[in-house]
Design an enzyme around this catalytic site. Structure first.
Site, PDB file in Angstrom:
ATOM      1  N   SER A   1      -7.117  -9.027  -6.145  1.00 46.44           N
ATOM      2  CA  SER A   1      -6.637  -7.871  -5.386  1.00 46.44           C
ATOM      3  C   SER A   1      -6.647  -6.570  -6.161  1.00 46.44           C
ATOM      4  O   SER A   1      -6.294  -5.525  -5.599  1.00 46.44           O
ATOM      5  CB  SER A   1      -5.233  -8.138  -4.841  1.00 46.44           C
ATOM      6  OG  SER A   1      -5.302  -9.006  -3.729  1.00 46.44           O
TER       7      SER A   1
ATOM      8  N   LYS B   1      -8.451  -3.825  -4.378  1.00 43.59           N
ATOM      9  CA  LYS B   1      -7.858  -2.877  -3.438  1.00 43.59           C
ATOM     10  C   LYS B   1      -7.669  -1.490  -4.045  1.00 43.59           C
ATOM     11  O   LYS B   1      -7.473  -0.509  -3.308  1.00 43.59           O
ATOM     12  CB  LYS B   1      -6.543  -3.424  -2.908  1.00 43.59           C
ATOM     13  CG  LYS B   1      -6.712  -4.689  -2.052  1.00 43.59           C
ATOM     14  CD  LYS B   1      -5.399  -5.145  -1.474  1.00 43.59           C
ATOM     15  CE  LYS B   1      -5.594  -6.367  -0.573  1.00 43.59           C
ATOM     16  NZ  LYS B   1      -5.806  -7.617  -1.332  1.00 43.59           N
TER      17      LYS B   1
ATOM     18  N   SER C   1      -0.266  -5.935  -0.711  1.00 38.45           N
ATOM     19  CA  SER C   1      -1.634  -6.376  -1.003  1.00 38.45           C
ATOM     20  C   SER C   1      -2.228  -7.098   0.200  1.00 38.45           C
ATOM     21  O   SER C   1      -2.805  -8.181   0.094  1.00 38.45           O
ATOM     22  CB  SER C   1      -1.660  -7.289  -2.242  1.00 38.45           C
ATOM     23  OG  SER C   1      -2.966  -7.393  -2.756  1.00 38.45           O
TER      24      SER C   1
END
Length: 423
Positions: free
Chosen positions: A53, A56, A113
């Site tokens: 993640s 992101k 997330s």
């Protein structure tokens, strides 16, 4: 040579709490001074890893860019498609047709997330997630992330979605540099959507002095990742840890890397003062040895091998010398010829711990490519001023190659001396 600069690597260490060991197939770490770009710690920083993640952060970079270009507003409404709603956790458990504001999307990406929200943003900005991933990779190249490829907007498993710890640090710094107005979102501890409150996965924010962002990540293939920033006074750091075996280990390791780096920077003035007491001027190798003694006498923890999964970072300290070059020494041509024919060494530091010297040699060997591939690694022990130190030397090098290696390292402010046979 006036303005002569050399670098001295100081291993600072203490063992982390806990018994879990970092998996070196997934582990990587990188710490740098955000203001100067100086690398304070680097271990497997250019090894290919899965971002999870941390991906992101690039999704957010392109979202912030779209807002700044007037394509979106914080109050604009985004709608979940069927594809977005089908994304695996972590998510907001959206259904097709559900809506949220752009500002809520920012919080959902940073704090929760949310994978479904990452796809919503991708589809809004590029039509499809696949097209958005192409844009992500292209923008990454423009930002200097030369070893990063994105295949999706969320970080969900994809064997071709890869990055490095160094690239994630670059992306972290790019976010801070280009979009400072959005940095407060990264320090928020929670947000509420549809009457449900979601809490941040970044446990360092609010717990570690000065930490103000950025992002965590996890998939099974990557282990537990974190990219974080911290500011204390006028000092600012970026740290990336990848491949932690647990979230607690990752957080503890990142915290100790930051603490050690801040301590190292705080000790810099003392190190410079120690160097300035070395008068009259000594030959470089002897001076390097004495500096190691001074550094070892400071209030620092006993060093261990630089950069292994349980150690704290080494600091590259730059000490300026305005006294000019050492005096030239006239040498008999026959002596020079005999010396050049012998086995030279390349010295890259002196340490109070043999493991630290060995780790430094491994780091420099990686930096030097093939030039030192056939050299032997040596950590000869010697005593000075009542202390035992260890020189970090590559042995079995010819004179020309020794000089070339030192020139290469000097160009990036790394300490290096070519040592003639018998030196």
């Amino acid at each position: 040579m006036r303005g002569w600069v050399f670098a001295l690597a100081v291993a600072l260490a203490a063992l982390l709490n806990g018994q879990a060991d970092a998996d070196t197939r997934r582990y990587a770490a990188f710490v740098a001074d955000s203001n100067t770009g100086e690398i304070l710690h680097s271990r497997l920083a250019d090894a290919r890893r899965y971002p999870a993640s941390l991906t992101k952060m690039m999704t957010l970079y392109l979202l912030f860019e779209a807002i700044e270009q007037g394509e979106l507003d914080l109050a604009d409404t985004l709608t979940a498609s069927r594809i977005a709603a089908s994304q695996q956790p972590s998510n907001l458990n959206l259904s097709a047709g559900d809506t949220l504001s752009v500002e809520t999307a920012i919080r959902a990406l940073i704090i929760k997330s949310a994978n479904d929200v990452a796809v919503i943003v991708a589809e809004e900005l590029a039509g499809t997630e696949r097209a958005f991933a192409v844009e992500m990779t292209a923008r990454a190249r423009e930002l200097g992330l030369s070893n990063t490829t994105f295949r999706n907007a969320s970080g969900l498993p994809n064997s071709r979605q890869v990055t490095t710890a160094r690239d994630m640090a670059r992306l972290t710094l790019a976010l801070r540099r280009d979009f400072p107005q959005y940095m407060p979102y990264f320090a928020e501890r929670s947000f509420t959507y549809n009457n449900r409150t979601y809490r941040s996965h970044n446990n360092l924010v609010g717990r570690v002095d000065g930490v103000d962002g950025m992002k965590t990540g996890y998939i099974r293939a990557s282990g537990f990742n974190i990219a974080t920033t911290a500011q204390r006074g006028d000092r600012s750091l970026v740290a990336v840890v990848m491949g932690g075996p647990t979230a607690a280990y990752r957080d503890s390791h990142a915290e100790q890397l930051l603490e050690a780096a801040f301590r190292s920077l705080n000790n810099r003035e003392a190190l410079i003062m120690a160097a300035q007491t070395l008068s009259p001027r000594l030959n470089p190798i002897r001076e390097q040895d004495l500096l190691a003694t001074h550094i070892a006498s400071l209030d620092l923890a006993q060093p261990v091998a630089q950069g292994d999964g349980e150690s704290l970072p080494a600091l590259r300290v730059e000490i300026s010398d305005d006294l000019g070059p050492p005096p030239a020494i006239e040498r008999n041509p026959e002596t020079v010829a005999r010396t050049n024919a012998g086995s030279w060494s390349v010295q890259v530091g002196a340490y109070a711990d043999a493991a630290a010297a060995q780790a430094r040699l491994e780091t420099i060997r990686d930096m030097s490519g093939d030039r030192l591939a056939n050299a032997a690694l040596a950590t000869p022990r010697f005593a000075t001023n009542g202390r035992v130190l260890y020189r970090a030397r590559f042995t079995g090098v010819d004179a020309a190659n020794a000089r070339r290696v030192c020139a290469q390292l000097a160009a990036v402010n790394e300490s290096c001396f070519a040592v003639a046979p018998g030196g």
